[in-house]
Motif scaffolding. Structure first.
Motif, mmCIF file in Angstrom:
data_model
loop_
_atom_site.group_PDB
_atom_site.id
_atom_site.type_symbol
_atom_site.label_atom_id
_atom_site.label_comp_id
_atom_site.label_asym_id
_atom_site.label_seq_id
_atom_site.Cartn_x
_atom_site.Cartn_y
_atom_site.Cartn_z
ATOM 1 N N PHE A 64 0.789 -1.345 -0.010
ATOM 2 C CA PHE A 64 0.006 -0.044 0.044
ATOM 3 C C PHE A 64 0.810 1.233 -0.018
ATOM 4 O O PHE A 64 0.485 2.257 -0.563
ATOM 5 C CB PHE A 64 -0.888 0.002 1.395
ATOM 6 C CG PHE A 64 -1.873 -1.204 1.339
ATOM 7 C CD1 PHE A 64 -2.352 -1.577 0.061
ATOM 8 C CD2 PHE A 64 -2.440 -1.475 2.502
ATOM 9 C CE1 PHE A 64 -3.442 -2.715 0.280
ATOM 10 C CE2 PHE A 64 -3.183 -2.528 2.635
ATOM 11 C CZ PHE A 64 -3.918 -3.228 1.490
ATOM 12 N N TRP A 85 2.318 1.745 -3.456
ATOM 13 C CA TRP A 85 0.886 2.108 -4.326
ATOM 14 C C TRP A 85 0.442 3.407 -4.447
ATOM 15 O O TRP A 85 0.044 4.051 -5.213
ATOM 16 C CB TRP A 85 -0.142 0.753 -4.279
ATOM 17 C CG TRP A 85 -0.861 0.933 -5.376
ATOM 18 C CD1 TRP A 85 -1.181 0.219 -6.555
ATOM 19 C CD2 TRP A 85 -2.451 1.364 -4.910
ATOM 20 N NE1 TRP A 85 -2.137 0.497 -7.073
ATOM 21 C CE2 TRP A 85 -3.036 0.925 -6.303
ATOM 22 C CE3 TRP A 85 -3.102 1.592 -3.911
ATOM 23 C CZ2 TRP A 85 -4.404 1.212 -6.242
ATOM 24 C CZ3 TRP A 85 -4.649 2.038 -4.149
ATOM 25 C CH2 TRP A 85 -5.198 1.801 -5.464
ATOM 26 N N THR A 86 0.378 4.044 -2.974
ATOM 27 C CA THR A 86 -0.079 5.134 -2.772
ATOM 28 C C THR A 86 0.805 6.290 -3.023
ATOM 29 O O THR A 86 0.554 7.655 -3.189
ATOM 30 C CB THR A 86 -0.542 5.280 -1.409
ATOM 31 O OG1 THR A 86 0.342 5.147 -0.373
ATOM 32 C CG2 THR A 86 -1.974 4.409 -1.170
ATOM 33 N N ILE A 94 0.435 9.584 -5.528
ATOM 34 C CA ILE A 94 -0.596 10.503 -5.195
ATOM 35 C C ILE A 94 -0.227 11.566 -4.149
ATOM 36 O O ILE A 94 -0.632 12.849 -4.197
ATOM 37 C CB ILE A 94 -1.965 9.844 -3.971
ATOM 38 C CG1 ILE A 94 -2.558 8.757 -4.959
ATOM 39 C CG2 ILE A 94 -2.923 10.529 -3.658
ATOM 40 C CD1 ILE A 94 -3.379 7.636 -4.117
ATOM 41 N N ARG A 130 2.084 8.097 6.681
ATOM 42 C CA ARG A 130 1.601 7.505 5.572
ATOM 43 C C ARG A 130 1.932 6.122 5.612
ATOM 44 O O ARG A 130 0.987 5.045 5.360
ATOM 45 C CB ARG A 130 1.690 8.011 4.194
ATOM 46 C CG ARG A 130 1.173 7.503 3.020
ATOM 47 C CD ARG A 130 1.498 8.163 1.788
ATOM 48 N NE ARG A 130 2.818 8.157 1.229
ATOM 49 C CZ ARG A 130 3.287 7.363 0.582
ATOM 50 N NH1 ARG A 130 2.787 6.394 0.252
ATOM 51 N NH2 ARG A 130 4.607 7.768 0.301
ATOM 52 N N CYS A 165 -0.751 2.849 6.116
ATOM 53 C CA CYS A 165 -0.867 1.804 5.282
ATOM 54 C C CYS A 165 -0.676 0.383 5.955
ATOM 55 O O CYS A 165 -1.524 -0.447 5.802
ATOM 56 C CB CYS A 165 0.369 1.909 4.245
ATOM 57 S SG CYS A 165 -0.166 3.248 3.162
ATOM 58 N N ARG A 223 -10.778 4.809 5.614
ATOM 59 C CA ARG A 223 -10.564 3.501 4.875
ATOM 60 C C ARG A 223 -11.810 2.629 4.926
ATOM 61 O O ARG A 223 -12.302 1.907 3.996
ATOM 62 C CB ARG A 223 -9.447 2.831 5.438
ATOM 63 C CG ARG A 223 -9.088 1.251 4.919
ATOM 64 C CD ARG A 223 -9.649 0.288 5.734
ATOM 65 N NE ARG A 223 -9.281 -0.927 5.584
ATOM 66 C CZ ARG A 223 -10.117 -1.872 4.769
ATOM 67 N NH1 ARG A 223 -11.142 -1.399 4.124
ATOM 68 N NH2 ARG A 223 -9.631 -3.060 4.342
ATOM 69 N N LEU A 263 -5.917 9.500 1.700
ATOM 70 C CA LEU A 263 -4.983 8.207 2.106
ATOM 71 C C LEU A 263 -6.154 7.099 2.210
ATOM 72 O O LEU A 263 -6.280 5.922 1.828
ATOM 73 C CB LEU A 263 -4.169 8.212 3.210
ATOM 74 C CG LEU A 263 -3.389 6.900 3.541
ATOM 75 C CD1 LEU A 263 -2.716 6.420 2.325
ATOM 76 C CD2 LEU A 263 -2.231 7.155 4.748
ATOM 77 N N ALA A 312 -7.867 6.011 -0.657
ATOM 78 C CA ALA A 312 -6.969 5.358 -1.601
ATOM 79 C C ALA A 312 -6.999 3.672 -0.826
ATOM 80 O O ALA A 312 -6.959 3.063 -1.690
ATOM 81 C CB ALA A 312 -5.592 5.805 -1.468
ATOM 82 N N LEU A 313 -6.702 3.614 0.283
ATOM 83 C CA LEU A 313 -6.752 2.247 1.039
ATOM 84 C C LEU A 313 -8.104 1.597 0.777
ATOM 85 O O LEU A 313 -7.978 0.425 0.400
ATOM 86 C CB LEU A 313 -6.380 2.664 2.359
ATOM 87 C CG LEU A 313 -4.919 2.935 2.614
ATOM 88 C CD1 LEU A 313 -4.904 3.223 4.203
ATOM 89 C CD2 LEU A 313 -3.820 1.884 2.340
ATOM 90 N N ALA A 367 -7.775 0.178 -2.695
ATOM 91 C CA ALA A 367 -6.827 -0.782 -2.797
ATOM 92 C C ALA A 367 -7.546 -2.168 -2.224
ATOM 93 O O ALA A 367 -7.149 -3.264 -3.005
ATOM 94 C CB ALA A 367 -5.704 -0.598 -1.999
ATOM 95 N N LEU A 404 -11.967 9.103 -4.637
ATOM 96 C CA LEU A 404 -10.582 9.459 -4.592
ATOM 97 C C LEU A 404 -10.556 10.519 -5.116
ATOM 98 O O LEU A 404 -9.739 11.598 -5.139
ATOM 99 C CB LEU A 404 -9.644 8.185 -4.807
ATOM 100 C CG LEU A 404 -8.183 8.276 -4.810
ATOM 101 C CD1 LEU A 404 -7.788 8.950 -3.387
ATOM 102 C CD2 LEU A 404 -7.259 7.191 -4.958
#
Length: 498
Positions: free
Chosen positions: A331, A334-335, A338, A354, A358, A403, A431, A434-435, A438, A484
């Motif tokens: 994660f 991957w983030t 951003i 961050r 994650c 999340r 964030l 985004a999670l 994911a 997002l």
């Protein structure tokens, strides 16, 4: 002390001037996980100032506590145990006699810490939990006050002063006015303190933690975690002066004051008030870490010591609660686009948070869906992490909430919005979203996310997915990608690659 890490539980018995305490950690490691904690208020140093000797009743209580702790060691299974004695035993005429009796019970040698060692280890304990600490550490025990400068991750040369509450009570015959004269005279002799004026003061010790609890209650503060709780110096002085004026009966009626601390609290408050004045401190930072954590840290090898305590703590929690603890590193990578420069951007401290967010992304998965968001938030708010201040803790809690809940606003613990800046709120939402995306995209499994990526332009967020994974891109993925993108002020696209 010898360094090195070996398997099994690690225990410490702290034979202090006021209490004798056993703490057992799951292992000697960077994020110490407490599995057992028991304290006996023995009062070894109660009569030390007036007699030069340990308190007779305190001796009996301390030895009885040691007998129980040695039995508990066998019952719990603690292969590594350190027993350390501090100011009262060190200074008493009959300290050696007490140590001999105590060592007969323990079956091994007790470490009698010098004042220098006690000060260094207390400061090291603070640094192990607050690596960025910069200022002066004060560890208030029953018999002594250790004052040690800390900066750049290292303790400096400090001092041990005879200003513990039990010793002050004995010296001043229970009179706060007499104790004030002792404190004023002792601090006036410490010319070196002027070099730390205006810096943060890091407070360690049960008496000062009680003062922090009172401050929390006055503010109706929603995060009941003492570690790295910050009190403005003026507030700390005001509370200290109020406590000094209250009698034992009034103090005993305050819900946030431990009954066992009632006698010592006014004297500890007096010392804090005088220190704040001498240091011209602006803030008092409470540290839940001190001597015992310093002893543990001193036993770690260099590699373990070098670990980030927050990341180590997050990995430990995820290892207990997440389906795939390793997911956090996927994660994190991957983030990254951003939060790249030119998009949201991030400082080194924000990048660290961050990463922590994650790692913690899946700790609420096993709870009923209706409760996951609030459960994840609560777990993070109250987790026994170190290496993080309260705004950082709240930021991570909001990430965990978003999340699971998307853009919603948590009702938990009242209105928490005022404790973070608008920037922090926005970044926690992004964030979290985004999670959320994911987990939907990958089906909460490992290995798929690194094969996808974000292309982020001025007006759009494009999710690029290999042809092989095109069937995984459904309506819910598109919806969560759109959420997002909106949080980033952009439109969403999905592109199927080779």
């Amino acid at each position: 002390m010898n360094r090195g890490k070996s398997g099994g539980r690690f225990g410490i018995v702290d034979v202090g001037s006021n209490s004798v305490r056993l703490v057992v950690y799951e292992a000697a490691e960077r994020n110490p996980v407490l599995v057992f904690n028991e304290k006996v208020m023995a009062g070894l140093g109660r009569s030390l100032a007036s007699t030069g000797r340990l308190d007779p009743k305190g001796i009996n209580r301390a030895l009885e506590a040691l007998r129980r702790f040695m039995a508990l060691r066998e019952q719990i299974g603690v292969p590594q145990l350190v027993v350390a004695a501090t100011a009262a035993v060190r200074d008493a005429e009959d300290g050696a006699e007490f140590l001999a009796r105590a060592e007969d019970i323990c079956g091994f040698k007790i470490e009698l810490l010098s004042g220098i060692d006690e000060a260094r280890l207390s400061a090291q304990g603070v640094l192990s939990g607050i690596p960025e600490a910069d200022g002066l550490v004060g560890d208030l025990g029953g018999g002594s006050l250790e004052l040690v400068p800390v900066s750049s991750g290292k303790p400096g040369p400090g001092a041990t002063l005879p200003l513990g509450p039990l010793r002050l009570i004995d010296l001043a015959h229970g009179s706060l006015a007499e104790a004030e004269s002792v404190v004023d005279r002792t601090l006036a002799e410490q010319d070196w303190l002027k070099d730390f004026q205006g810096k943060r003061f890091y407070a360690v010790g049960g008496v000062w933690r009680n003062l922090a609890r009172i401050h929390m209650a006055q503010r109706n503060y929603p995060i009941h975690v003492l570690h790295q709780y910050v009190i403005p110096a003026r507030d700390a002085s005001d509370i200290s002066r109020v406590i000094e004026r209250l009698g034992p009966k009034s103090l005993a009626q305050i819900p946030d004051v431990s009954e066992r601390r009632v006698e010592a609290l006014p004297f500890g408050a007096l010392v804090l008030d005088k220190l704040i004045a001498a240091l011209k401190a602006k803030e008092v930072v409470i540290s839940a870490y001190g001597l015992r954590e310093g002893i543990l840290f001193d036993r770690l090898d260099k590699k373990e010591q070098a670990k980030d305590p927050l990341i180590a703590g997050c990995r430990d929690l995820a290892g207990r609660l997440a389906r795939f603890p390793q997911h956090g590193d996927e994660f994190f990578s991957w983030t990254a686009p951003i939060f790249a420069e030119g998009i949201l951007g991030e400082t080194a401290g924000e990048e660290r948070l961050r990463h922590a967010g994650c790692i913690l992304a899946d700790i609420g998965w096993y709870v009923h869906p209706d409760y996951r968001a609030h459960h994840a938030m609560t777990q993070i708010l109250l987790a026994p992490f170190s290496g993080i201040d309260h705004p950082g803790r709240l930021y991570l809690a909001r990430v965990g909430y978003h999340r699971h809940e998307g853009r919603g606003e948590p009702e938990l613990l009242g209105n928490l919005s005022g404790y973070l800046t608008e920037r922090e709120h926005d970044r926690a939402l992004v964030l979290g979203l985004a999670l959320r995306l994911a987990f939907t995209l990958s089906g909460a499994t490992m290995g798929m996310l690194p094969k996808t990526r974000f292309d982020i332009g001025k007006n759009s967020v494009t999710l690029v997915v290999p042809k092989k994974y095109e069937p995984l891109v459904g309506e819910i993925v598109a919806k969560r990608l759109s959420a997002l993108a909106r949080a980033l002020g952009r439109k969403s696209n999905i592109k199927v690659g080779k």
